[in-house]
Design a protein around this motif. Sequence first.
Motif, PDB file in Angstrom:
ATOM      1  N   TYR A 189     -16.777   1.949 101.344  1.00  0.00           N
ATOM      2  CA  TYR A 189     -16.369   3.344 101.112  1.00  0.00           C
ATOM      3  C   TYR A 189     -15.997   4.011 102.419  1.00  0.00           C
ATOM      4  N   THR A 192     -12.479   2.764 103.018  1.00  0.00           N
ATOM      5  CA  THR A 192     -11.387   3.091 102.081  1.00  0.00           C
ATOM      6  C   THR A 192     -11.397   4.555 101.625  1.00  0.00           C
ATOM      7  N   GLN A 193     -12.551   5.185 101.664  1.00  0.00           N
ATOM      8  CA  GLN A 193     -12.750   6.550 101.172  1.00  0.00           C
ATOM      9  C   GLN A 193     -12.298   6.738  99.732  1.00  0.00           C
ATOM     10  N   SER A 194     -12.461   5.676  98.932  1.00  0.00           N
ATOM     11  CA  SER A 194     -12.055   5.792  97.534  1.00  0.00           C
ATOM     12  C   SER A 194     -13.090   5.127  96.634  1.00  0.00           C
ATOM     13  N   LYS A 197     -11.440   2.391  94.431  1.00  0.00           N
ATOM     14  CA  LYS A 197     -11.091   1.163  95.146  1.00  0.00           C
ATOM     15  C   LYS A 197     -12.334   0.278  95.286  1.00  0.00           C
ATOM     16  N   ARG A 291     -11.852  17.117 100.792  1.00  0.00           N
ATOM     17  CA  ARG A 291     -12.084  16.261  99.641  1.00  0.00           C
ATOM     18  C   ARG A 291     -12.631  17.084  98.471  1.00  0.00           C
TER      19      ARG A 291
END
Length: 522
Positions: A189, A192-194, A197, A291
Amino acid sequence: MVPVRALVYSRVSTDAQERDGTSLDTQERACVEYAQSQGMMVVERIRDTASGFTLDRPGMEQIRQLLRQGAVDVVLSYAVDRLSRNQNHIGVLLDAAEQAGARLEFVTERFEDSPIGRFIVGARAFIGEVEREKIAERTMRGKAERARSGRIPQGMGKGTYGYRYDRQSGLRVVDELQATVVRHIFQRYAATQSFSKVSSELNEEGTPAFSGGRWYPLTIRRILGNESYSGHLIYRRTKRIKTRNGNGRTPRTRVVVRPKEDWIPVDGSTPEIVDRATWERVQRILQDPERIRRQPTPRIYPLRGRMRCGICASAMVGQTLTVKGKPYRYYRCRHVYDKNTKKTCSARYVQGERLEEVVWQEVKRVLSDPGIVIHELERAADQGIDETEVSRLQAVLSEVAEREKRLVHLFTLGDINEEAVRNESVNLAGEKRVIEERLASLNTARTPNPGRLNQMRLEHICQGIADWLDRAGKSERELALDALQVTVEATKDEATVSGVLPVDHPKFITNKQSCRCSSSGE
Ligand SMILES: [Zn+2]
C-alpha cells in the motif's frame, strides 16, 4: 374447543349520559353481540356509573378481582374510554390482564389503534429501549474493567487477522504466516497507495483472506487502519451508532470514532507486527487531506424518512447548501426541482438544525411528562427482583387454568359426571389460591400501586426521564424518535409533530427565533 370467557364492562359517567347515545344497555348489547360474533362466552356483566378518571369504582375492583382469579380471558368494553379515560389506569389494567393471561378488547376500536393504546405500546417500546441501553452500559463497564487490567475484553481480539488469541492469558500471540501477509499489505500500500490494487494482487497470488475467501479493497482499508499491528490495542476507540440508509427505512449501524478521552489502552496485550516507521508512513497516506477530499462526506439527516411537505404532502429529503464556504443542512420537498416528474411544489427549504431542535423539544416535553411513562419505567425498573419465581408461579398457574378448561371441556362432552367435576374443581381452586397468594405477595413488593405512589417519587422518576433525554446523544434521539414513531409535517414556518404521543394542545413558538410549531396527537 374451550370457549373464550368474556367479561363485559359498561360505564356511563352520570345519569344524564345514560339518557343519550351510548347508554349502558346500548354498550352492553353491542358487547354481547360482538362476543357472540367472536365465539366468546359472556361469563360476567359489570356496570358502573362513575367518572372515567377514577379507578375507584366498584366495577373496576370486580374486574381486577376476576382477573386475579383467572376467571376471564377477555375484558370486553364498548370503547377504550368506557374502561378508563386515564392512560395510567389503562396501563394498570393492561398489566393486570397480561399477568392473568387475559387481554383487553373493544367493540369499536382495536386497542393498538386507539390513541391511548398507541401511546402505551410506544411508551413500552421506548422504556424497553432505555432498559436495553442500561444493560448494554453495564456490560460495557465490565469490559472496560477487563481492558484496564491489561486483558483483552470479550468480543475483541479473537477475530483479528495476524493474531491468535490465547484464551489462558487473555492475550494475543502472533500468527507468523498471517503476520507476513499483513507486512506485505502495508508495504504494497505504501508503494501503490491503492486499496484495490493491493487486494487484486493478493487475489492473483492466491493468498487466502481471513476466512479463506477473497480480498476486498475495504478489507485492506480496515487492516491498514488497525492499530493492533503497531502493537497497540485500544478498547473503546470506536462505537456503533444506529442510522438509516438512503431510503430512510432500513436501519443500519455505522461505526464512529469516540473522543480520545474515552479510549482505554490495553497495554501489553498485543505484539507489534508492523514496524513503527512503516505504520506511520501508511497512516500519513491514509490521513492525507487530498485523499480524504476525494471521498464523499456523509451528511446526516436524522429526520429523513419522517418528513412530509406541509404544502403537497410529498416526502421531504435532506439537502446541504453551501453559503460562503459553509455548509448548511436543509430539508426540502422532493418536488422542488424534481426533474423526474412534472409535479412541482412551491414549498421553501426548512433549516435542518432548527427543525430538528423543535421536534426534539416536543418529544422531550411529552416523554418527560405523562403518567404512563412513569408507570412503565417503574415496572421495568422493578423487574428482575424475583422474576424467575414470578414466572415459575405464573407457569404453574396457567397450567392449573389449562386443567380447569379441560375439565369444563370434558364435562360438556359428557365424558365425566358433575360430581367428578365439582371435586376436581375444588382441588384446582385450592391449588390456585395457594399460588395466587404467593404471587400476590411477590407482586405487592414489585408493582407500584398508582393510588399509593407519592408525589415525591413521581417527580423523581419524571426528572430521571428528563435527565436521560437531556443527555441523549444522536443515537438515543434516534431511538426515541423510532419508539414513538415520530413523523413531521413541515413548511418553512410551521412544523406539526405527530407520533404515538397523546399531545393534547398545539404549541406555538415565535417565528423570530425558531420554527412556528404546532403539534397534534393523531
Ligand atoms: Zn411539497
